[in-house]
Scaffold this active site. Structure first.
Site, PDB file in Angstrom:
ATOM      1  N   GLU A 148     132.100  15.641  19.113  1.00  0.00           N
ATOM      2  CA  GLU A 148     131.449  16.191  20.310  1.00  0.00           C
ATOM      3  C   GLU A 148     131.151  17.681  20.177  1.00  0.00           C
ATOM      4  O   GLU A 148     130.171  18.176  20.728  1.00  0.00           O
ATOM      5  CB  GLU A 148     132.305  15.934  21.556  1.00  0.00           C
ATOM      6  CG  GLU A 148     132.329  14.479  22.004  1.00  0.00           C
ATOM      7  CD  GLU A 148     133.380  13.653  21.286  1.00  0.00           C
ATOM      8  OE1 GLU A 148     134.035  14.166  20.355  1.00  0.00           O
ATOM      9  OE2 GLU A 148     133.563  12.476  21.661  1.00  0.00           O
ATOM     10  N   PHE A 176     143.955   6.319  31.501  1.00  0.00           N
ATOM     11  CA  PHE A 176     143.599   6.434  30.091  1.00  0.00           C
ATOM     12  C   PHE A 176     142.340   7.286  29.943  1.00  0.00           C
ATOM     13  O   PHE A 176     141.345   7.058  30.611  1.00  0.00           O
ATOM     14  CB  PHE A 176     143.372   5.036  29.499  1.00  0.00           C
ATOM     15  CG  PHE A 176     142.943   5.088  28.059  1.00  0.00           C
ATOM     16  CD1 PHE A 176     143.778   5.635  27.088  1.00  0.00           C
ATOM     17  CD2 PHE A 176     141.696   4.619  27.673  1.00  0.00           C
ATOM     18  CE1 PHE A 176     143.371   5.705  25.768  1.00  0.00           C
ATOM     19  CE2 PHE A 176     141.292   4.687  26.345  1.00  0.00           C
ATOM     20  CZ  PHE A 176     142.139   5.228  25.392  1.00  0.00           C
ATOM     21  N   GLN A 177     142.414   8.261  29.080  1.00  0.00           N
ATOM     22  CA  GLN A 177     141.318   9.197  28.811  1.00  0.00           C
ATOM     23  C   GLN A 177     140.868   9.949  30.058  1.00  0.00           C
ATOM     24  O   GLN A 177     139.713  10.298  30.192  1.00  0.00           O
ATOM     25  CB  GLN A 177     140.144   8.485  28.140  1.00  0.00           C
ATOM     26  CG  GLN A 177     140.565   7.944  26.771  1.00  0.00           C
ATOM     27  CD  GLN A 177     139.413   7.618  25.860  1.00  0.00           C
ATOM     28  OE1 GLN A 177     138.349   7.194  26.306  1.00  0.00           O
ATOM     29  NE2 GLN A 177     139.615   7.817  24.564  1.00  0.00           N
ATOM     30  N   LYS A 215     133.041   6.530  36.232  1.00  0.00           N
ATOM     31  CA  LYS A 215     132.405   5.299  35.770  1.00  0.00           C
ATOM     32  C   LYS A 215     131.921   4.424  36.931  1.00  0.00           C
ATOM     33  O   LYS A 215     130.863   3.801  36.841  1.00  0.00           O
ATOM     34  CB  LYS A 215     133.396   4.515  34.896  1.00  0.00           C
ATOM     35  CG  LYS A 215     132.704   3.493  34.014  1.00  0.00           C
ATOM     36  CD  LYS A 215     133.663   2.910  32.995  1.00  0.00           C
ATOM     37  CE  LYS A 215     132.976   1.851  32.150  1.00  0.00           C
ATOM     38  NZ  LYS A 215     133.923   1.244  31.172  1.00  0.00           N
ATOM     39  N   MET A 238     135.462  37.483   5.860  1.00  0.00           N
ATOM     40  CA  MET A 238     135.536  38.539   6.869  1.00  0.00           C
ATOM     41  C   MET A 238     137.001  38.863   7.202  1.00  0.00           C
ATOM     42  O   MET A 238     137.345  40.027   7.428  1.00  0.00           O
ATOM     43  CB  MET A 238     134.778  38.111   8.134  1.00  0.00           C
ATOM     44  CG  MET A 238     134.605  39.213   9.138  1.00  0.00           C
ATOM     45  SD  MET A 238     133.757  40.658   8.439  1.00  0.00           S
ATOM     46  CE  MET A 238     132.062  40.328   8.930  1.00  0.00           C
TER      47      MET A 238
HETATM   48  C1  LIG Z   1     136.791  28.812  14.954  1.00  0.00           C
HETATM   49  C2  LIG Z   1     137.143  30.133  14.368  1.00  0.00           C
HETATM   50  N1  LIG Z   1     138.364  30.340  13.821  1.00  0.00           N
HETATM   51  C3  LIG Z   1     138.670  31.530  13.267  1.00  0.00           C
HETATM   52  C4  LIG Z   1     137.756  32.552  13.257  1.00  0.00           C
HETATM   53  C5  LIG Z   1     138.137  33.904  12.637  1.00  0.00           C
HETATM   54  N2  LIG Z   1     137.248  34.172  11.470  1.00  0.00           N
HETATM   55  C6  LIG Z   1     136.164  34.963  11.557  1.00  0.00           C
HETATM   56  S1  LIG Z   1     135.310  35.055  10.128  1.00  0.00           S
HETATM   57  C7  LIG Z   1     136.420  34.065   9.339  1.00  0.00           C
HETATM   58  C8  LIG Z   1     136.249  33.704   7.898  1.00  0.00           C
HETATM   59  C9  LIG Z   1     135.015  32.928   7.655  1.00  0.00           C
HETATM   60  O1  LIG Z   1     135.001  32.519   6.306  1.00  0.00           O
HETATM   61  P1  LIG Z   1     133.697  31.938   5.676  1.00  0.00           P
HETATM   62  O2  LIG Z   1     133.082  30.934   6.571  1.00  0.00           O
HETATM   63  O3  LIG Z   1     133.954  31.488   4.295  1.00  0.00           O
HETATM   64  O4  LIG Z   1     132.701  33.175   5.699  1.00  0.00           O
HETATM   65  P2  LIG Z   1     132.749  34.549   4.838  1.00  0.00           P
HETATM   66  O5  LIG Z   1     133.307  35.580   5.739  1.00  0.00           O
HETATM   67  O6  LIG Z   1     133.588  34.302   3.639  1.00  0.00           O
HETATM   68  O7  LIG Z   1     131.327  34.807   4.519  1.00  0.00           O
HETATM   69  C10 LIG Z   1     137.438  33.678  10.206  1.00  0.00           C
HETATM   70  C11 LIG Z   1     138.567  32.823   9.842  1.00  0.00           C
HETATM   71  C12 LIG Z   1     136.509  32.300  13.861  1.00  0.00           C
HETATM   72  N3  LIG Z   1     135.554  33.246  13.925  1.00  0.00           N
HETATM   73  N4  LIG Z   1     136.207  31.095  14.372  1.00  0.00           N
END
Ligand SMILES: Cc1ncc(C[n+]2csc(CCOP(=O)(O)OP(=O)(O)O)c2C)c(N)n1
Ligand SMILES: [Mg+2]
Lengths: 584, 186
Positions: free
Chosen positions: A52, A114-115, A164, A482
């Site tokens: 979803e 349920f659900q 429903k 990042m």
């Molecule tokens: C759902 C979610 N969980 C954690 C984060 C924190 N976060 C931001 S950037 C990142 C790393 C992303 O890694 P990647 O997709 O390989 O991209 P890169 O920075 O290596 O280009 C994380 C864990 C987030 N933005 N979204």
């Protein structure tokens, strides 16, 4: 003549009457009657996502790339809770989507059936508005109202929860023209007195800048057209937030590039040094302003926004204008032209001289040396090889997202789909599916990081089933890049859990779904590989192995001002103090 | 929502004035929020205050127009002028909210609260409680040989003052309705 029909049929009828051609969804017990109606008609295509969350992001991608609301249909309980991230994402980025959820029958609500989940309770803070419909007689009218609320004023996600028994019961259908849309009618025209005050400021400004954002794109094509006219006519420089890319063409000579935390040097320095800041449809987000005390200290500020709560929320402005960007710019141009189209052109000329010095720094320069592909190089080549196409770009979240914003150029609105406010890893792939559904013949590319991409990789099934030739361009640094960059700058290079271990073989993964996989690790073969990706008629996973420890610059570190950017590795020693490190 | 007519140089912070004179002083404002009387509307208002970290000092809600299905929520809140402006603007964004009136800046207003005080005691203290209740024009609505229940209506500070006086005299329980408020005049 009013028609009687079941609630389930009303849902399909209301969607058809709202001009909906595509619904993204996932069935379950509480929406079976609606799925039964979908089965028995051909007007609305249903796209079966594989989760979803994917369905909601796909609806977001559809909405952002088409300007029409995106529609989702999911079941009660887990179906609804899985939609929460997408709803929050759409709320933060002002994306109009309508999510329909099934609910347990009215007589079972509150019994921990349920659900059963308190869907309107859970989604109250992450929708613009939501409704639980307890009577079939109110169902169609509520769906029409939901479309009205999602698309009027500041757009956003809405949710209609449908028990429903309400789907099974029969009652009269309310067509859109007869629906009571409530009293929700946000103001679109701006205050003329303040608009005139802004015109006076435009006439006198010595160092003006247009600071634009997603509101321009949300306002629609007329707003982007008027903005272009205004920029050309005044000759003022223009920058934009991540969300606003494409509202002004990147090829235009007034374009300074994106601003903010990873924005361009010239854009941030101009924001810092301007004497008149004209904010059009942006919201002074913390990724944009840097430290508030030092934000553009010498400027008078105007703010055009359809949402009164955006004004004076973080930055106090001198000329607040509540209204729709399109309407306000139309009035602004009218007044400015009637007063003789004046600007302080001598001073503005000098300002451009200063800006051009900043531009000469060439903050995005990089050198592709050696045998490892630099992510910046990969995106420059992607840009060069795809710019002739009318192309749509989605991204995931991370370094690759910022590099995509920096190195790809957007000429038109609605071509750039990225999760800005919420920063949702896993957004880009399903979004690209929604974009491709809206634009079947367009080139749709998702610039991804390997970690983000894995978060919604199940949507490969969707891409294959509907033959959506979406290109997954993964900049694979085998790192949560990042996060790793912040750990390098702020946490003594202790790379806690920021490695992408046990990655799949992306080529084999593509093949397992019946798609094409391409691996590229050599700068010399990159162009050919990108061409192979573009010309392949079907979904592609492109595994582009890039430098593992590249940092994204320029960067305004947390707690610093626009004129304190880090430009490269040499600037990073002790760049962020203790105060900055508590900020995200 | 009503159009935002902003006077040049205006510096009071009414709901529709976007050029407030900001300061760091904490102010207490009474807001009247007219809403559709529909399921969940109070949760939306309270959720906004909780989610964005605003204060609620007092909250009352009741239907005021049965045929029009409108309710009036009166909320007393404290914050800097900028925070108060945000609160009003955020309330205005809630779809079932018709309008937000800031009674503290829109002109003179009357504010009333009703409170019930159960005071337990005998002898001197009991006599003194009754005497003070008389001075405050509180009504005795229940009495036993060891207790009174007083009813008092008035502005919040009057209720506070009476509660302070009753405490040493055996205040056992206190129930307050929260503030109801209207602007003065036509
Ligand atoms: C759902 C979610 N969980 C954690 C984060 C924190 N976060 C931001 S950037 C990142 C790393 C992303 O890694 P990647 O997709 O390989 O991209 P890169 O920075 O290596 O280009 C994380 C864990 C987030 N933005 N979204
Ligand atoms: Mg990565």
């Amino acid at each position: 003549m009013a028609q009687k029909m079941t609630g389930a049929k009303m849902v399909v009828q209301a969607l058809a009457d709202q001009g909906v051609d595509t619904v993204f969804g996932y069935p379950g017990g509480a929406v079976l009657p609606i799925y039964d109606e979908i089965f028995q008609q051909n007007g609305i295509r249903h796209v079966l996502a594989r989760h979803e969350q994917g369905a909601v992001h796909a609806a977001e991608g559809y909405a952002r790339s088409s300007g029409k609301p995106g529609v989702c249909l999911v079941t009660s309980g887990p179906g609804a809770t899985n939609a929460v991230t997408g709803l929050t994402d759409a709320l933060m980025d002002s994306i109009p989507i309508v999510v329909l959820t099934g609910q347990v029958p009215t007589f079972m609500i509150g019994s921990d059936a349920f659900q059963e989940a308190d869907t309107v309770g859970i989604t109250r803070p992450c929708t613009k508005h939501n409704w639980l419909v307890k009577e079939t007689s109110k169902l169609s009218g509520t769906i029409h109202e939901a479309f009205h609320v999602a698309t009027t004023g500041r757009p956003g996600p809405v949710l209609v929860d449908i028990p429903k028994d309400v789907q099974f019961a029969t009652d009269y259908y309310t067509p859109p023209a007869k629906a009571n849309l409530g009293h929700y009618q946000p103001q679109v025209k701006g205050d003329l007195e303040t608009i005139t005050e802004l015109v006076e400021a435009i006439e006198k400004a010595e160092r003006p800048i247009f600071y634009t954002g997603g509101g321009v794109i949300n306002s629609g094509p007329a707003a982007t057209q008027l903005l272009r006219e205004l920029v050309e006519a005044t000759g003022f420089p223009i920058t934009s937030t991540l969300m606003g890319l494409g509202c002004y063409p990147a090829s235009g000579d007034k374009w300074l590039g994106m601003l903010g935390m990873h924005g361009l040097y010239e854009a941030n320095m101009s924001m810092h040094g301007c004497d008149l800041m004209i904010n059009i449809g942006a919201r002074f987000d913390d990724r944009i302003t840097g430290v508030l005390d030092a934000f553009s200290p010498g400027s008078r500020k105007a703010h055009i926004d359809i949402d009164p709560s955006s004004i004076n929320k973080v930055i106090r402005v001198d000329m607040p204008i509540v209204g729709d960007v399109g309407h306000v710019l139309e009035d602004l141009l009218k007044v400015w032209k009637a007063r003789g189209r004046k600007t302080n052109s001598g001073a503005v000329q000098k300002w451009w001289g200063q800006i051009n010095e900043w531009r000469a720094v060439d903050c995005l320069k990089f050198e592709q040396k050696g045998k490892v592909i630099k992510p910046q190089y990969a995106l420059s080549r992607l840009e060069a090889l795809t710019k002739k196409h009318d192309r749509y770009i989605c991204t995931e979240v991370g370094q690759h997202q910022m590099w995509a914003a920096q190195y790809l150029n957007f000429e038109d609105p609605n071509r750039w789909m990225t999760s800005g406010g919420l920063g949702t890893m896993g957004y880009g792939f399903p979004a690209s599916i929604g974009v491709q559904m809206a634009h079947p013949d367009a080139l749709v590319i998702n610039v991804a990081g390997e970690a983000s991409w894995l978060m919604n990789m199940q949507e490969m099934g969707t891409a294959m089933q509907y033959r959506l030739p979406v290109k997954q361009f993964i900049l694979n640094n085998e790192r949560l890049g990042m996060v790793r960059q912040w750990q390098e700058l702020l946490h003594g290079e202790r790379y806690s859990e920021s490695w992408s271990e046990s990655l799949p073989d992306f080529v084999k993964l593509a093949e397992a779904f019946g798609a094409k996989g391409i691996l590229c690790s050599d700068p010399d073969t990159l162009d050919d590989a990108i061409m192979e990706m573009i010309t392949h008629d079907g979904p592609v996973i492109f595994d582009c192995l890039v430098t593992k420890h590249e940092n994204c610059f320029p960067m305004i570190p947390s707690g610093k001002a626009h004129n304190q950017m880090l430009m490269g590795e040499a600037d990073t020693q002790g760049a962020i103090d203790a105060k900055g490190s508590v900020l995200v | 929502m009503s159009p935002l007519k902003i006077k040049k140089g205006a510096n009071s912070h009414s709901a529709y004035n976007l050029r407030p004179n900001f300061s760091d002083v904490q102010e207490t404002h009474t807001l009247a929020v007219i809403v559709d009387n529909e399921a969940g509307v109070l949760a939306r208002v309270i959720g906004l205050f909780a989610g964005r970290g605003y204060n609620i000092e007092s909250l009352t809600v009741a239907e005021i127009d049965h045929s029009g299905k409108l309710s009036r929520i009166t909320v007393v809140t404290t914050g800097t002028p900028q925070a108060i402006e945000q609160i009003k603007a955020q309330l205005g964004r809630i779809v079932p909210v018709h309008r937000v009136n800031d009674l503290t800046v829109d002109g003179p207003s009357v504010e009333r609260e009703l409170a019930l005080f159960k005071v337990e005691g005998t002898g001197e203290k009991r006599v003194e409680a009754l005497r003070l209740a008389d001075i405050f024009r509180a009504n005795v609505v229940d009495s036993t040989l060891e207790s009174f229940v007083f009813e008092l209506t008035g502005p919040t500070d009057k209720i506070d003052a009476f509660a302070d006086l009753m405490r040493p005299l055996g205040l056992a329980e206190l129930a307050r309705t929260g503030v109801a408020a209207l602007s003065r005049g036509a």
